[in-house]
Design a protein around this motif. Structure first.
Motif, PDB file in Angstrom:
ATOM      1  N   ASP A 102     -54.906  -2.186  56.388  1.00 16.49           N
ATOM      2  CA  ASP A 102     -54.292  -3.006  55.340  1.00 16.49           C
ATOM      3  C   ASP A 102     -53.032  -2.344  54.803  1.00 16.49           C
ATOM      4  O   ASP A 102     -52.029  -3.010  54.536  1.00 16.49           O
ATOM      5  CB  ASP A 102     -55.283  -3.244  54.196  1.00 16.49           C
ATOM      6  CG  ASP A 102     -56.439  -4.129  54.626  1.00 16.49           C
ATOM      7  OD1 ASP A 102     -56.282  -4.860  55.628  1.00 16.49           O
ATOM      8  OD2 ASP A 102     -57.497  -4.091  53.967  1.00 16.49           O
TER       9      ASP A 102
ATOM     10  N   ASP B 169     -47.069 -13.464  54.748  1.00 11.87           N
ATOM     11  CA  ASP B 169     -47.873 -14.335  55.599  1.00 11.87           C
ATOM     12  C   ASP B 169     -47.982 -15.752  55.061  1.00 11.87           C
ATOM     13  O   ASP B 169     -48.600 -16.607  55.708  1.00 11.87           O
ATOM     14  CB  ASP B 169     -49.288 -13.751  55.774  1.00 11.87           C
ATOM     15  CG  ASP B 169     -49.284 -12.426  56.514  1.00 11.87           C
ATOM     16  OD1 ASP B 169     -48.299 -12.157  57.212  1.00 11.87           O
ATOM     17  OD2 ASP B 169     -50.258 -11.665  56.368  1.00 11.87           O
TER      18      ASP B 169
ATOM     19  N   ALA C  51     -50.317  -2.821  57.290  1.00 15.01           N
ATOM     20  CA  ALA C  51     -49.861  -4.215  57.316  1.00 15.01           C
ATOM     21  C   ALA C  51     -48.932  -4.501  56.140  1.00 15.01           C
ATOM     22  O   ALA C  51     -47.895  -5.145  56.291  1.00 15.01           O
ATOM     23  CB  ALA C  51     -51.068  -5.152  57.288  1.00 15.01           C
ATOM     24  N   ASN C  52     -49.309  -4.019  54.947  1.00 10.77           N
ATOM     25  CA  ASN C  52     -48.457  -4.214  53.776  1.00 10.77           C
ATOM     26  C   ASN C  52     -47.136  -3.457  53.921  1.00 10.77           C
ATOM     27  O   ASN C  52     -46.078  -3.933  53.479  1.00 10.77           O
ATOM     28  CB  ASN C  52     -49.187  -3.755  52.510  1.00 10.77           C
ATOM     29  CG  ASN C  52     -50.325  -4.673  52.146  1.00 10.77           C
ATOM     30  OD1 ASN C  52     -50.250  -5.883  52.312  1.00 10.77           O
ATOM     31  ND2 ASN C  52     -51.408  -4.104  51.643  1.00 10.77           N
TER      32      ASN C  52
ATOM     33  N   ALA D 108     -44.996  -5.431  56.291  1.00 17.39           N
ATOM     34  CA  ALA D 108     -44.539  -6.646  55.607  1.00 17.39           C
ATOM     35  C   ALA D 108     -43.436  -6.321  54.604  1.00 17.39           C
ATOM     36  O   ALA D 108     -42.480  -7.092  54.443  1.00 17.39           O
ATOM     37  CB  ALA D 108     -45.711  -7.322  54.903  1.00 17.39           C
TER      38      ALA D 108
ATOM     39  N   ASN E 231     -47.651  -6.953  49.836  1.00 24.17           N
ATOM     40  CA  ASN E 231     -46.544  -7.562  50.573  1.00 24.17           C
ATOM     41  C   ASN E 231     -47.011  -8.486  51.689  1.00 24.17           C
ATOM     42  O   ASN E 231     -46.336  -9.466  52.011  1.00 24.17           O
ATOM     43  CB  ASN E 231     -45.645  -6.468  51.155  1.00 24.17           C
ATOM     44  CG  ASN E 231     -44.780  -5.815  50.097  1.00 24.17           C
ATOM     45  OD1 ASN E 231     -44.423  -6.428  49.107  1.00 24.17           O
ATOM     46  ND2 ASN E 231     -44.457  -4.546  50.297  1.00 24.17           N
ATOM     47  N   SER E 232     -48.170  -8.191  52.283  1.00 23.22           N
ATOM     48  CA  SER E 232     -48.658  -9.042  53.368  1.00 23.22           C
ATOM     49  C   SER E 232     -48.969 -10.443  52.864  1.00 23.22           C
ATOM     50  O   SER E 232     -48.825 -11.424  53.600  1.00 23.22           O
ATOM     51  CB  SER E 232     -49.911  -8.426  54.007  1.00 23.22           C
ATOM     52  OG  SER E 232     -50.938  -8.265  53.040  1.00 23.22           O
ATOM     53  N   GLU E 233     -49.391 -10.578  51.598  1.00 20.30           N
ATOM     54  CA  GLU E 233     -49.678 -11.904  51.040  1.00 20.30           C
ATOM     55  C   GLU E 233     -48.411 -12.738  50.924  1.00 20.30           C
ATOM     56  O   GLU E 233     -48.416 -13.952  51.145  1.00 20.30           O
ATOM     57  CB  GLU E 233     -50.339 -11.774  49.668  1.00 20.30           C
ATOM     58  CG  GLU E 233     -50.720 -13.104  49.031  1.00 20.30           C
ATOM     59  CD  GLU E 233     -51.489 -12.936  47.744  1.00 20.30           C
ATOM     60  OE1 GLU E 233     -51.456 -13.867  46.910  1.00 20.30           O
ATOM     61  OE2 GLU E 233     -52.121 -11.870  47.562  1.00 20.30           O
TER      62      GLU E 233
END
Length: 305
Positions: free
Chosen positions: A117, A180, A120-121, A124, A175-177
């Motif tokens: 996670d 995406d 990923a963030n 992103a 940031n991934s939210e």
């Protein structure tokens, strides 16, 4: 005791120890010195060249300064590992280098699984800084698990983005939210259109209502004259005729949007009241009757009571 050491081939005199182990110690010292010299030279050259190349390439492509700085940090780390590897190879420490590489690979694998996670963030965040879909001070809206959220961007980091809601609450969003999902940025351009549907009665004059809406838009300072406000009929509801009005504001912000819309709606409502134009609210009219059958006189008397 001395005889036992002599039988095992271990020298007991200082001169014998030097004669037997001296060459090996000199060789190790020479390799260590070569390793240190090679490491310092390779790292200094690699850091100078690689960091400058990476920062120059990222800067030329228009990356955010945070990404450029991150690239420089990664370049320094690569220069460090390259210097260690090349220096160890030149000094003949192949066994140590192999063990180090195996350990580093195992640690990298473990960290990769443990920090999915986080990575990923992190990725992103780099794409957000590069693509620049919004900036600090922008009002944005994005879908979340409990509906659509909105706020003003306060800071864009490599892992999270901080936003302040219109109730003055601080939200930290991974940031991934944001990367995406579809993010709406109403203030990305120099102008923002403000739509609003006014409802009038079926007996009212539609053209008169349209003129009033356009005229009152001109009285609101925050509303821009170009493009000119317009009104179109969009709805024939159960209790009203819907007129959708559209006007624009310059240099949009959330506060300017809300204040301009509020002033416009209030001005139109007061003008409609003065001109006798109705703004009906939905209502339901029930018609019909109730039939009562099979009731004797006693039941009717109780019903009257």
């Amino acid at each position: 005791m001395g005889s036992i050491l002599l039988q095992q081939g271990i020298p007991t005199s200082p001169g014998g120890i030097v004669d037997q182990y001296g060459p090996a110690l000199i060789e190790v010292a020479a390799k260590a010195a070569l390793f240190v010299v090679a490491f310092v030279a390779i790292y200094a050259i690699g850091r100078f060249v690689l960091v400058r190349l990476v920062k120059g390439a990222l800067g030329a492509r228009g990356f955010d300064p945070k990404v450029v700085g991150l690239g420089g940090t990664v370049a320094r780390a690569l220069a460090l590992f390259a210097a260690l590897s090349l220096a160890a190879t030149m000094a003949g420490f192949g066994t140590v280098l192999a063990a180090f590489a195996t350990l580093l690979g195992a640690l990298s694998l473990a960290l990769g699984f443990a920090a999915q996670d986080l990575l990923a963030n992190f990725a992103a965040g780099i794409f957000i800084l590069k693509d620049d879909p919004f900036g600090i001070g922008d009002w944005i809206e994005w879908p979340s698990g409990d509906g659509t959220k909105s706020g003003v961007v306060q800071d864009i980091g490599l892992r999270v983005t901080k936003l302040k809601t219109f109730d003055n609450e601080l939200i930290t969003v991974p940031n991934s939210e944001l990367a995406d999902n579809a993010v709406t940025n109403p203030v990305a351009d120099d102008q923002l259109r403000i739509p609003f549907t006014f409802g009038i009665g079926y007996e009212d004059d539609i053209e008169q209502a349209k003129e009033i809406i356009v005229q009152e838009a001109a009285t609101v300072d925050r509303l821009k004259g170009e493009p000119e406000p317009d009104v179109i009929l969009t709805e024939l509801a159960d209790s009203y005729v819907g007129l959708t009005a559209r006007a624009h504001i310059d240099d949009p912000s959330r506060g300017k949007y809300v204040k301009a819309l509020s002033a416009w709606v209030q001005a139109v409502k007061e003008r409609f009241d003065a001109e006798g134009i109705d703004m009906p609210y939905p209502y339901t009219e029930l018609t019909g009757g109730i039939d009562i059958e099979n009731m004797d006189d006693a039941d009717l008397a109780r019903a009257d009571d």
